[in-house]
Design a protein around this motif. Sequence first.
Motif, short mmCIF file in Angstrom:
data_model
loop_
_atom_site.label_atom_id
_atom_site.label_comp_id
_atom_site.label_asym_id
_atom_site.label_seq_id
_atom_site.Cartn_x
_atom_site.Cartn_y
_atom_site.Cartn_z
N ARG A 39 1.65 -9.70 5.21
CA ARG A 39 0.34 -10.28 4.91
C ARG A 39 -0.73 -9.72 5.85
O ARG A 39 -1.82 -9.33 5.41
CB ARG A 39 0.42 -11.80 5.04
CG ARG A 39 -0.91 -12.49 4.82
CD ARG A 39 -0.79 -14.02 4.93
NE ARG A 39 -2.05 -14.51 5.44
CZ ARG A 39 -2.18 -15.43 6.36
NH1 ARG A 39 -1.13 -16.00 6.90
NH2 ARG A 39 -3.36 -15.81 6.76
N MET A 40 -0.42 -9.67 7.14
CA MET A 40 -1.40 -9.18 8.10
C MET A 40 -1.76 -7.72 7.83
O MET A 40 -2.95 -7.36 7.88
CB MET A 40 -0.86 -9.32 9.54
CG MET A 40 -0.73 -10.76 9.99
SD MET A 40 -0.27 -10.93 11.75
CE MET A 40 1.27 -10.03 11.87
N ALA A 41 -0.77 -6.89 7.55
CA ALA A 41 -1.03 -5.47 7.31
C ALA A 41 -1.87 -5.28 6.05
O ALA A 41 -2.86 -4.53 6.06
CB ALA A 41 0.29 -4.70 7.21
N ALA A 42 -1.52 -5.98 4.98
CA ALA A 42 -2.28 -5.86 3.73
C ALA A 42 -3.71 -6.36 3.90
O ALA A 42 -4.67 -5.71 3.45
CB ALA A 42 -1.58 -6.63 2.61
N GLU A 43 -3.88 -7.49 4.55
CA GLU A 43 -5.21 -8.05 4.74
C GLU A 43 -6.06 -7.16 5.65
O GLU A 43 -7.27 -7.05 5.46
CB GLU A 43 -5.13 -9.47 5.29
CG GLU A 43 -4.65 -10.47 4.25
CD GLU A 43 -4.53 -11.90 4.77
OE1 GLU A 43 -4.78 -12.15 5.98
OE2 GLU A 43 -4.17 -12.77 3.97
N THR A 44 -5.43 -6.52 6.62
CA THR A 44 -6.17 -5.63 7.52
C THR A 44 -6.68 -4.40 6.75
O THR A 44 -7.84 -4.01 6.90
CB THR A 44 -5.29 -5.21 8.71
OG1 THR A 44 -4.92 -6.40 9.42
CG2 THR A 44 -6.02 -4.26 9.63
N VAL A 45 -5.82 -3.80 5.95
CA VAL A 45 -6.24 -2.66 5.13
C VAL A 45 -7.41 -3.06 4.24
O VAL A 45 -8.42 -2.36 4.16
CB VAL A 45 -5.06 -2.10 4.29
CG1 VAL A 45 -5.54 -1.13 3.24
CG2 VAL A 45 -4.04 -1.44 5.21
N GLN A 46 -7.27 -4.22 3.61
CA GLN A 46 -8.33 -4.71 2.72
C GLN A 46 -9.61 -5.00 3.50
O GLN A 46 -10.70 -4.60 3.10
CB GLN A 46 -7.84 -5.95 1.99
CG GLN A 46 -8.81 -6.48 0.95
CD GLN A 46 -8.24 -7.66 0.20
OE1 GLN A 46 -7.36 -8.36 0.69
NE2 GLN A 46 -8.74 -7.88 -0.99
N HIS A 47 -9.50 -5.68 4.64
CA HIS A 47 -10.65 -6.05 5.46
C HIS A 47 -11.43 -4.82 5.92
O HIS A 47 -12.66 -4.84 6.01
CB HIS A 47 -10.20 -6.87 6.67
CG HIS A 47 -11.29 -7.17 7.64
ND1 HIS A 47 -12.25 -8.13 7.41
CD2 HIS A 47 -11.58 -6.62 8.84
CE1 HIS A 47 -13.09 -8.16 8.43
NE2 HIS A 47 -12.71 -7.25 9.32
N LEU A 48 -10.70 -3.75 6.23
CA LEU A 48 -11.35 -2.52 6.70
C LEU A 48 -11.92 -1.69 5.56
O LEU A 48 -12.53 -0.65 5.79
CB LEU A 48 -10.36 -1.70 7.53
CG LEU A 48 -9.93 -2.34 8.85
CD1 LEU A 48 -8.83 -1.53 9.51
CD2 LEU A 48 -11.12 -2.51 9.79
#
Length: 117
Positions: A39-48
Motif C-alpha cells: 500500500r505504501m509503495a503504490a500510494e507513494t508512486v501515485q502521490h508523486l
Amino acid sequence: FHGNIPPLHKSYVEEYERVISSPANNREKIILGGLLVERMAAETVQHLGLEMHGLHSAQEFVRRLKSEGCINEKEVEAFNSFWKVRNTAVHSAKDELTDEQTTRILDLLWRLVRVFG
C-alpha cells in the motif's frame, strides 16, 4: 525520500502499530506487514505523480521509485530484505519464524514506514 519529504503518514504508523500488537502468529504479522508495504509503495508512486501503468507489484513500485531517484540503494535493500521474508511467509504453510526473527523483520517494516511516510 530526498527532497520533498512528506510528513509521516499517520495511517501508516497506525497500521504498523496494529500489525505489531496483533495477536496473529509471526507468519501472519509478516504477511500483514507486506500488505502495508504494498500500500505504501503504490500510494507513494501515485502521490508523486509517477506513471503507474504496467506496475502491479510492490517490487515494481520500488524499482520505479529508485529509478526516479526517490529512494536510495539502502532503502531498496531494506525493502528487499523485508520482501524476501514476506515471500517465505506467504508461500510457506507453517510459521517458521522465531520471535526474534520476527522482531528484526518488524523493525525493517518500521524503517519502511519511515521511508514511505
